[in-house]
Design a protein around this motif. Structure first.
Motif, PDB file in Angstrom:
ATOM      1  N   PRO A 116     -18.771 -23.855  46.120  1.00 50.38           N
ATOM      2  CA  PRO A 116     -20.187 -24.170  46.314  1.00 50.38           C
ATOM      3  C   PRO A 116     -20.750 -25.214  45.350  1.00 50.38           C
ATOM      4  O   PRO A 116     -21.797 -25.776  45.607  1.00 50.38           O
ATOM      5  CB  PRO A 116     -20.877 -22.814  46.101  1.00 50.38           C
ATOM      6  N   MET A 117     -20.060 -25.480  44.252  1.00 54.21           N
ATOM      7  CA  MET A 117     -20.608 -26.410  43.256  1.00 54.21           C
ATOM      8  C   MET A 117     -20.091 -27.828  43.487  1.00 54.21           C
ATOM      9  O   MET A 117     -18.928 -28.018  43.829  1.00 54.21           O
ATOM     10  CB  MET A 117     -20.227 -25.964  41.848  1.00 54.21           C
ATOM     11  N   THR A 133      -3.086 -30.221  35.694  1.00 55.06           N
ATOM     12  CA  THR A 133      -4.167 -29.435  36.279  1.00 55.06           C
ATOM     13  C   THR A 133      -5.097 -30.348  37.065  1.00 55.06           C
ATOM     14  O   THR A 133      -5.217 -31.541  36.766  1.00 55.06           O
ATOM     15  CB  THR A 133      -5.017 -28.701  35.207  1.00 55.06           C
ATOM     16  N   LEU A 134      -5.740 -29.755  38.063  1.00 54.96           N
ATOM     17  CA  LEU A 134      -6.856 -30.426  38.719  1.00 54.96           C
ATOM     18  C   LEU A 134      -8.072 -30.092  37.873  1.00 54.96           C
ATOM     19  O   LEU A 134      -8.381 -28.918  37.637  1.00 54.96           O
ATOM     20  CB  LEU A 134      -7.036 -29.927  40.157  1.00 54.96           C
ATOM     21  N   TRP A 135      -8.740 -31.119  37.374  1.00 52.48           N
ATOM     22  CA  TRP A 135      -9.911 -30.958  36.518  1.00 52.48           C
ATOM     23  C   TRP A 135     -11.126 -31.194  37.400  1.00 52.48           C
ATOM     24  O   TRP A 135     -11.311 -32.291  37.927  1.00 52.48           O
ATOM     25  CB  TRP A 135      -9.818 -31.963  35.380  1.00 52.48           C
ATOM     26  N   LEU A 136     -11.949 -30.171  37.568  1.00 51.01           N
ATOM     27  CA  LEU A 136     -13.165 -30.273  38.373  1.00 51.01           C
ATOM     28  C   LEU A 136     -14.335 -30.460  37.412  1.00 51.01           C
ATOM     29  O   LEU A 136     -14.861 -29.500  36.849  1.00 51.01           O
ATOM     30  CB  LEU A 136     -13.323 -29.030  39.249  1.00 51.01           C
ATOM     31  N   HIS A 137     -14.688 -31.714  37.220  1.00 52.12           N
ATOM     32  CA  HIS A 137     -15.734 -32.105  36.268  1.00 52.12           C
ATOM     33  C   HIS A 137     -17.088 -31.954  36.939  1.00 52.12           C
ATOM     34  O   HIS A 137     -17.309 -32.433  38.047  1.00 52.12           O
ATOM     35  CB  HIS A 137     -15.479 -33.552  35.837  1.00 52.12           C
ATOM     36  N   ARG A 138     -18.007 -31.274  36.276  1.00 50.90           N
ATOM     37  CA  ARG A 138     -19.301 -30.982  36.895  1.00 50.90           C
ATOM     38  C   ARG A 138     -20.254 -32.170  36.926  1.00 50.90           C
ATOM     39  O   ARG A 138     -21.134 -32.221  37.771  1.00 50.90           O
ATOM     40  CB  ARG A 138     -19.968 -29.815  36.158  1.00 50.90           C
ATOM     41  N   ALA A 150     -16.076 -30.358  29.650  1.00 51.90           N
ATOM     42  CA  ALA A 150     -17.354 -29.693  29.430  1.00 51.90           C
ATOM     43  C   ALA A 150     -17.204 -28.207  29.727  1.00 51.90           C
ATOM     44  O   ALA A 150     -16.375 -27.819  30.549  1.00 51.90           O
ATOM     45  CB  ALA A 150     -18.420 -30.317  30.318  1.00 51.90           C
ATOM     46  N   PRO A 151     -18.005 -27.359  29.076  1.00 53.19           N
ATOM     47  CA  PRO A 151     -17.881 -25.919  29.280  1.00 53.19           C
ATOM     48  C   PRO A 151     -18.005 -25.487  30.747  1.00 53.19           C
ATOM     49  O   PRO A 151     -17.386 -24.517  31.162  1.00 53.19           O
ATOM     50  CB  PRO A 151     -19.024 -25.329  28.447  1.00 53.19           C
ATOM     51  N   ALA A 152     -18.788 -26.188  31.542  1.00 60.97           N
ATOM     52  CA  ALA A 152     -18.980 -25.806  32.946  1.00 60.97           C
ATOM     53  C   ALA A 152     -17.852 -26.298  33.853  1.00 60.97           C
ATOM     54  O   ALA A 152     -17.783 -25.916  35.019  1.00 60.97           O
ATOM     55  CB  ALA A 152     -20.314 -26.347  33.455  1.00 60.97           C
ATOM     56  N   ASP A 153     -16.971 -27.145  33.336  1.00 57.73           N
ATOM     57  CA  ASP A 153     -15.870 -27.671  34.146  1.00 57.73           C
ATOM     58  C   ASP A 153     -14.849 -26.573  34.440  1.00 57.73           C
ATOM     59  O   ASP A 153     -14.733 -25.600  33.698  1.00 57.73           O
ATOM     60  CB  ASP A 153     -15.159 -28.814  33.416  1.00 57.73           C
ATOM     61  N   LEU A 154     -14.105 -26.773  35.519  1.00 55.15           N
ATOM     62  CA  LEU A 154     -13.021 -25.869  35.871  1.00 55.15           C
ATOM     63  C   LEU A 154     -11.697 -26.617  35.806  1.00 55.15           C
ATOM     64  O   LEU A 154     -11.637 -27.809  36.122  1.00 55.15           O
ATOM     65  CB  LEU A 154     -13.201 -25.319  37.287  1.00 55.15           C
ATOM     66  N   ILE A 165       1.120 -18.830  33.192  1.00 59.03           N
ATOM     67  CA  ILE A 165      -0.130 -19.458  33.627  1.00 59.03           C
ATOM     68  C   ILE A 165      -0.083 -19.525  35.147  1.00 59.03           C
ATOM     69  O   ILE A 165       0.813 -20.148  35.722  1.00 59.03           O
ATOM     70  CB  ILE A 165      -0.303 -20.860  33.014  1.00 59.03           C
ATOM     71  N   ALA A 166      -1.038 -18.867  35.790  1.00 59.97           N
ATOM     72  CA  ALA A 166      -1.050 -18.795  37.251  1.00 59.97           C
ATOM     73  C   ALA A 166      -1.488 -20.127  37.854  1.00 59.97           C
ATOM     74  O   ALA A 166      -2.532 -20.667  37.497  1.00 59.97           O
ATOM     75  CB  ALA A 166      -1.982 -17.685  37.714  1.00 59.97           C
ATOM     76  N   ALA A 167      -0.671 -20.643  38.757  1.00 57.95           N
ATOM     77  CA  ALA A 167      -1.020 -21.878  39.472  1.00 57.95           C
ATOM     78  C   ALA A 167      -2.110 -21.575  40.492  1.00 57.95           C
ATOM     79  O   ALA A 167      -2.187 -20.474  41.037  1.00 57.95           O
ATOM     80  CB  ALA A 167       0.205 -22.444  40.170  1.00 57.95           C
ATOM     81  N   HIS A 168      -2.961 -22.542  40.707  1.00 57.44           N
ATOM     82  CA  HIS A 168      -4.030 -22.518  41.712  1.00 57.44           C
ATOM     83  C   HIS A 168      -5.109 -21.488  41.433  1.00 57.44           C
ATOM     84  O   HIS A 168      -5.876 -21.144  42.316  1.00 57.44           O
ATOM     85  CB  HIS A 168      -3.450 -22.342  43.129  1.00 57.44           C
ATOM     86  N   ARG A 169      -5.190 -21.008  40.212  1.00 62.71           N
ATOM     87  CA  ARG A 169      -6.273 -20.103  39.817  1.00 62.71           C
ATOM     88  C   ARG A 169      -7.243 -20.895  38.946  1.00 62.71           C
ATOM     89  O   ARG A 169      -6.855 -21.373  37.881  1.00 62.71           O
ATOM     90  CB  ARG A 169      -5.728 -18.911  39.031  1.00 62.71           C
ATOM     91  N   PRO A 170      -8.501 -21.048  39.394  1.00 65.24           N
ATOM     92  CA  PRO A 170      -9.467 -21.801  38.578  1.00 65.24           C
ATOM     93  C   PRO A 170      -9.785 -21.068  37.277  1.00 65.24           C
ATOM     94  O   PRO A 170      -9.940 -19.844  37.255  1.00 65.24           O
ATOM     95  CB  PRO A 170     -10.718 -21.877  39.468  1.00 65.24           C
ATOM     96  N   HIS A 171      -9.857 -21.851  36.204  1.00 63.12           N
ATOM     97  CA  HIS A 171     -10.195 -21.324  34.881  1.00 63.12           C
ATOM     98  C   HIS A 171     -11.357 -22.146  34.327  1.00 63.12           C
ATOM     99  O   HIS A 171     -11.382 -23.366  34.472  1.00 63.12           O
ATOM    100  CB  HIS A 171      -9.039 -21.508  33.890  1.00 63.12           C
ATOM    101  N   ARG A 172     -12.278 -21.484  33.637  1.00 65.11           N
ATOM    102  CA  ARG A 172     -13.268 -22.218  32.848  1.00 65.11           C
ATOM    103  C   ARG A 172     -12.502 -22.929  31.737  1.00 65.11           C
ATOM    104  O   ARG A 172     -11.456 -22.463  31.285  1.00 65.11           O
ATOM    105  CB  ARG A 172     -14.299 -21.281  32.238  1.00 65.11           C
ATOM    106  N   VAL A 173     -13.029 -24.039  31.287  1.00 62.40           N
ATOM    107  CA  VAL A 173     -12.354 -24.841  30.266  1.00 62.40           C
ATOM    108  C   VAL A 173     -12.009 -23.998  29.042  1.00 62.40           C
ATOM    109  O   VAL A 173     -10.868 -23.994  28.580  1.00 62.40           O
ATOM    110  CB  VAL A 173     -13.208 -26.069  29.883  1.00 62.40           C
ATOM    111  N   ALA A 174     -12.981 -23.276  28.495  1.00 61.95           N
ATOM    112  CA  ALA A 174     -12.741 -22.499  27.270  1.00 61.95           C
ATOM    113  C   ALA A 174     -11.644 -21.463  27.475  1.00 61.95           C
ATOM    114  O   ALA A 174     -10.818 -21.229  26.581  1.00 61.95           O
ATOM    115  CB  ALA A 174     -14.031 -21.829  26.819  1.00 61.95           C
TER     116      ALA A 174
END
Length: 194
Positions: A116-117, A133-138, A150-154, A165-174
């Motif tokens: 949704p974002m 990784t795929l970096w989803l920058h907000r 950024a903290p809000a990035d995935l 480390i699980a592939a295809h599982r979105p993680h918050r940056v931190a």
């Protein structure tokens, strides 16, 4: 929600188009699928490739732009990818390649489109762990070459991911940086009892 794909630098795209138009470059590519492709090939979905060279104790991790990656589409699917690199003379074609990261990138991008974002897709390489990784920058207004983690990035580890480390599982940056910090921190040497 559609992804906000940043435009690649025009010289980077031109260098990939020139390589695709060169029978020598395609024939010498180490990509059997690309050499055997019938019909037109097109570079699509340019993604900036950033490198995470180290994780700082404070959690801020500087990245540097290393190149742009184009998915090479033939028909309905990506057959290979083309990387470009920045040289003293500007953007230049680096190489064609294929392998598991091609399908993994497409899969991660399909999942990201359903989120949704709004986000700007990038690739983030962690060379010490042989990890991509795929970096989803907000911040969708960034040009792709700039913008820190950024903290809000995935971050979505692509397959094959390092063990644990699980592939295809979105993680918050931190969250992912904490795991990477543990992986990249050398274990203390144990002393033998005296």
């Amino acid at each position: 929600m559609p992804l906000h794909v940043p435009p690649a630098p025009a010289p980077a795209l031109r260098s990939v188009l020139a390589a695709l138009g060169s029978p020598t470059a395609v024939r010498e590519a180490r990509t059997p699928t690309l050499r055997a492709a019938q019909g037109p090939l097109s570079p699509e979905l340019p993604l900036p490739v950033h490198v995470l060279e180290h994780v700082t104790p404070g959690g801020t991790s500087p990245t540097r732009l290393a190149g742009w990656r184009f998915m090479i589409r033939g028909g309905e699917r990506a057959l290979a990818a083309a990387d470009t690199m920045l040289t003293p003379d500007g953007w230049a074609f680096s190489h064609f390649f294929e392998g598991p990261y091609i399908a993994s990138t497409e899969r991660a991008l399909r999942h990201a489109e359903a989120m949704p974002m709004p986000c700007q897709p990038r690739l983030l390489s962690v060379p010490e762990l042989y990890m991509l990784t795929l970096w989803l920058h907000r911040d969708c207004t960034d040009d792709g070459a700039e913008g820190p983690l950024a903290p809000a990035d995935l971050l979505v580890p692509l397959a094959p991911a390092p063990p644990g480390i699980a592939a295809h599982r979105p993680h918050r940056v931190a969250e992912l940086l904490q795991v990477l910090t543990l992986r990249l921190t050398p274990a203390p040497l144990l002393r033998s009892p005296a």
